[in-house]
Structures are given as structure tokens and as C-alpha cells.
Design an enzyme around this catalytic site. Structure first.
Site, PDB file in Angstrom:
ATOM      1  N   LYS A  52       3.464   0.413   1.207  1.00 52.53           N
ATOM      2  CA  LYS A  52       2.223   1.116   0.839  1.00 52.53           C
ATOM      3  C   LYS A  52       1.219   0.131   0.230  1.00 52.53           C
ATOM      4  O   LYS A  52       0.010   0.219   0.494  1.00 52.53           O
ATOM      5  CB  LYS A  52       2.536   2.243  -0.152  1.00 52.53           C
ATOM      6  CG  LYS A  52       3.374   3.374   0.460  1.00 52.53           C
ATOM      7  CD  LYS A  52       3.880   4.320  -0.639  1.00 52.53           C
ATOM      8  CE  LYS A  52       4.978   5.220  -0.162  1.00 52.53           C
ATOM      9  NZ  LYS A  52       5.596   5.997  -1.263  1.00 52.53           N
ATOM     10  N   GLN A  96       6.874   6.742  -7.768  1.00 52.93           N
ATOM     11  CA  GLN A  96       7.819   6.678  -6.650  1.00 52.93           C
ATOM     12  C   GLN A  96       9.138   7.353  -7.012  1.00 52.93           C
ATOM     13  O   GLN A  96       9.746   7.051  -8.041  1.00 52.93           O
ATOM     14  CB  GLN A  96       8.060   5.206  -6.264  1.00 52.93           C
ATOM     15  CG  GLN A  96       8.983   5.007  -5.085  1.00 52.93           C
ATOM     16  CD  GLN A  96       8.433   5.563  -3.771  1.00 52.93           C
ATOM     17  OE1 GLN A  96       7.260   5.380  -3.442  1.00 52.93           O
ATOM     18  NE2 GLN A  96       9.273   6.264  -3.030  1.00 52.93           N
ATOM     19  N   ASP A 119      -0.084  12.288  -4.237  1.00 55.44           N
ATOM     20  CA  ASP A 119       1.174  12.705  -3.599  1.00 55.44           C
ATOM     21  C   ASP A 119       1.200  14.215  -3.355  1.00 55.44           C
ATOM     22  O   ASP A 119       2.050  14.707  -2.611  1.00 55.44           O
ATOM     23  CB  ASP A 119       2.346  12.359  -4.541  1.00 55.44           C
ATOM     24  CG  ASP A 119       3.253  11.295  -3.968  1.00 55.44           C
ATOM     25  OD1 ASP A 119       3.141  11.013  -2.765  1.00 55.44           O
ATOM     26  OD2 ASP A 119       4.078  10.765  -4.732  1.00 55.44           O
TER      27      ASP A 119
END
Ligand SMILES: NC(=O)c1ccc[n+]([C@@H]2O[C@H](COP(=O)([O-])OP(=O)(O)OC[C@H]3O[C@@H](n4cnc5c(N)ncnc54)[C@H](OP(=O)(O)O)[C@@H]3O)[C@@H](O)[C@H]2O)c1
Length: 300
Positions: A52, A96, A119
Site C-alpha cells: 500500500k 492494519q 478503511d
């Protein structure tokens, strides 16, 4: 066979749209900024965050990664999130997964400012998705699957869609997106899980099957209707004594057996994975636009 849904190609198209939006932001003096927070040294998380970060760099998005020790306290992490919530250079925050066992991910995700929650895991954004309200962030993997279906002209209105898996990250939001009373949705959605009876029968009725179970090659050729569109979200490591590393990755679909019968199918890798990253980059740019250009909601 030419029935592959090329996620890499479609993701590249979305990235070029994102680059144009990054350019517009930069013209107005804003560099979109995304912060990754990784707790511990989970090998898969290191790889995912690295991918990413590289994509941010390619697209002109500023990114930085904060790595915290595995034994960091939850209250320390929440304090860090509050600081990023206040930092005007940071438009998106991504924590994450997985988090260490001593942390409660529902508390952590709820601490991210919903307007920086690229997210799409904050309860406010989950609620906006469910209620079909504008201005929220859609979770990246199901949003990427939806884009794949839209951009390959998959008919969804009135279609029988079977979503396999009711996880909060993929299955539930996926079902929610496709059942909405709106353009590019209006599907009849069946959501199957580990307590569902006759999953194979549900699948055989489906015009579209989206597998997000985490069970290697769960969907077999006899479970699909000829011509069905088959989307494989699963990423599963299985042992393979013949390979160099002793293991390999497979999806939730028995790809080689299913492909000849499917109308269209995602390869794995090269299907859903690139789309997840494309949607994260797009969400970050939307976040930057909302926070700096006085725009009230993502309309991409
Ligand atoms: N490509 C990507 O970018 C991407 C992104 C995210 C996730 N993934 C992959 O997608 C898969 C699902 O992830 P997730 O986070 O949604 O997982 P999850 O939260 O663990 O959900 C898995 C779901 O599958 C159901 N299930 C498990 N075994 C089953 C079985 N034998 N029969 C029927 N249902 C079964 C579970 O049922 P219960 O609810 O009854 O337990 C649960 O609803 C994983 O392989 C993950 O690695 C890929």
C-alpha cells in the site's frame, strides 16, 4: 478462456482516475496524506502495508507508517490515533489488522475519526452504508468487488447473488452494498455462513457468487450454474511440499474446475486483491477532498 475478470487492469484504470484527483488537490496546495499503523511484526501485515505504501508513492499520495511494539498498550494506541485525528496533514488513517490479542479492535476502529476512516470500519461509516446514506467511506474489499461487477457490466438488478461469508470486513458489507435500492445494486442477496444449510443449492441458483470464507477451494464446479459470475475474495495459505517455500496461496474457489463453466471469473491473484488497494487510494483522495475542498461527501 477469455472469461477472466482482470482486476489488475480495472485497478489500473481506477488508479489513473485517482492520480487525476491527486493532481487537482495538489493544484490547490493539498497533498493527500495517509498514515499506516502496524502493531507487531505479523509477516503478512508487513507485506500488505509495504504494497500500500508503494502504491501511495506511485500515485503522489504522502504516506508514513508507524510501527508499534507488539506489547504496546491499547491506551497508547488510542492516544496516537487521537493525535492523528487532530493532524491536518493526515487525511486518512489505517490501522492494519490483525491487532495483538490484548487489544479490542472495535474500540480501536471506533477511535479513528470517521472522516479519516478510509478503511470504512468505523460504526458511523458502517451505519451509513447500511442506511444507504451519502458521505461515508465504503470498506475497500467489498467496494472493490462492487466496482469489478459494475465495470464489467455484470447485470445486478434483480439478480440472484450469493455471498459466502458474513465477516464484518467483506461478507456483511458486500451483501449490504448489493441489496440497496439503487442503481448498480437491487440484487436479491443470500448470505451464507457456517450455520447455513444447503450452501451448494443456494450457489446453484446464483447468477453471481462472491466467496469470502477463508476456506481453500470451497466452491467446486458442481456448485455453480453455467454462466454464473464468480468472484474469489479468499486468500488461504495451504501446504505444498512441491514448492520452494513448502506452501502456496489459493482462493476460496476451485478455479481450474470452475473457470470453464463460469460466465466470468476473477483470477486469484490478480482479481480482488488489486481492487482493494485501488479503493483504499480512492478513499484517501476522497478524504483529502472532503477535509480541504469543502466537499460534503464521497460521490465517487
Ligand atoms: N483479497 C483481499 O483484499 C481480501 C481482503 C479481506 C479478506 N480477504 C480474504 O477473504 C476471506 C474472508 O475474510 P473475512 O475477514 O471476511 O473472514 P471472517 O471474518 O473470518 O469471515 C469468514 C466467514 O466465513 C464463514 N465460514 C467459514 N467457514 C465456513 C464454511 N465451511 N462454510 C460456510 N461458511 C463458512 C464464517 O461463518 P461464521 O460467521 O458462521 O463463523 C464467516 O462468516 C479470507 O480468506 C481473507 O483472507 C481478502
Amino acid at each position: 478462456m477469455d472469461n477472466l475478470i482482470d482486476g489488475r487492469r480495472i485497478a489500473a484504470t481506477i488508479h489513473s482516475e485517482t492520480v487525476a484527483r491527486v493532481g487537482q488537490l495538489k493544484d490547490s496546495g493539498v497533498t493527500p496524506g495517509l498514515v499506516f499503523i502496524r502493531v507487531g511484526e505479523d509477516p503478512a501485515s508487513r507485506v500488505y502495508v509495504g504494497m500500500k505504501e508503494r502504491k501511495c508513492h506511485d500515485l503522489g499520495i504522502h504516506s508514513s507508517t508507524l510501527v508499534l511494539e507488539n506489547d504496546t498498550s491499547q491506551s497508547h494506541l488510542l492516544g496516537v490515533l487521537e493525535e492523528y485525528n487532530q493532524d491536518p496533514r493526515v487525511h486518512g488513517i489505517l490501522v492494519q489488522a490483525p491487532l495483538p490479542r490484548h487489544m479490542d479492535e472495535t474500540v480501536v476502529y471506533a477511535t479513528v475519526n470517521p472522516s479519516k476512516d478510509v478503511d470504512g470500519f468505523h460504526p458511523v461509516n458502517v451505519g451509513k452504508l447500511m442506511l444507504h446514506q451519502p458521505g461515508g467511506f465504503l470498506p475497500c474489499t467489498p467496494a472493490g468487488v462492487h466496482e469489478l461487477l459494475i465495470r464489467t457490466d455484470c447485470p445486478l438488478e434483480g439478480a440472484e447473488v450469493v455471498v459466502l461469508g458474513r465477516g464484518n470486513i467483506v461478507g456483511k458489507p458486500m451483501a449490504s452494498m448489493l441489496m440497496q435500492k439503487s442503481k448498480n445494486a437491487n440484487a436479491t442477496v443470500t448470505l451464507c455462513h457456517s450455520r447455513s444449510r444447503n450452501i451448494a443449492e443456494h450457489c446453484r441458483r446464483a447468477d453471481v457468487i462472491i466467496a469470502a470464507l477463508g476456506v481453500p477451494e470451497f466452491v467446486t464446479e458442481d456448485m455453480i450454474k453455467p454462466g454464473a459470475v464468480v468472484i474469489d475474495v479468499g486468500v488461504n495459505r495451504i501446504s505444498d511440499p512441491g514448492s520452494k517455500t513448502g506452501s502456496r496461496l489459493v482462493g476460496d474457489i476451485d478455479f481450474h474446475a470452475v473457470q470453464p463453466k463460469a460466465g466470468a471469473i476473477t483470477p486469484n491473484p490478480g482479481g480482488v486483491g488489486p481492487m482493494t488497494i485501488a479503493m483504499l487510494m480512492r478513499n484517501t483522495v476522497i478524504a483529502a477532498e472532503q477535509q480541504t475542498l469543502d466537499i460534503t461527501g464521497p460521490d465517487a
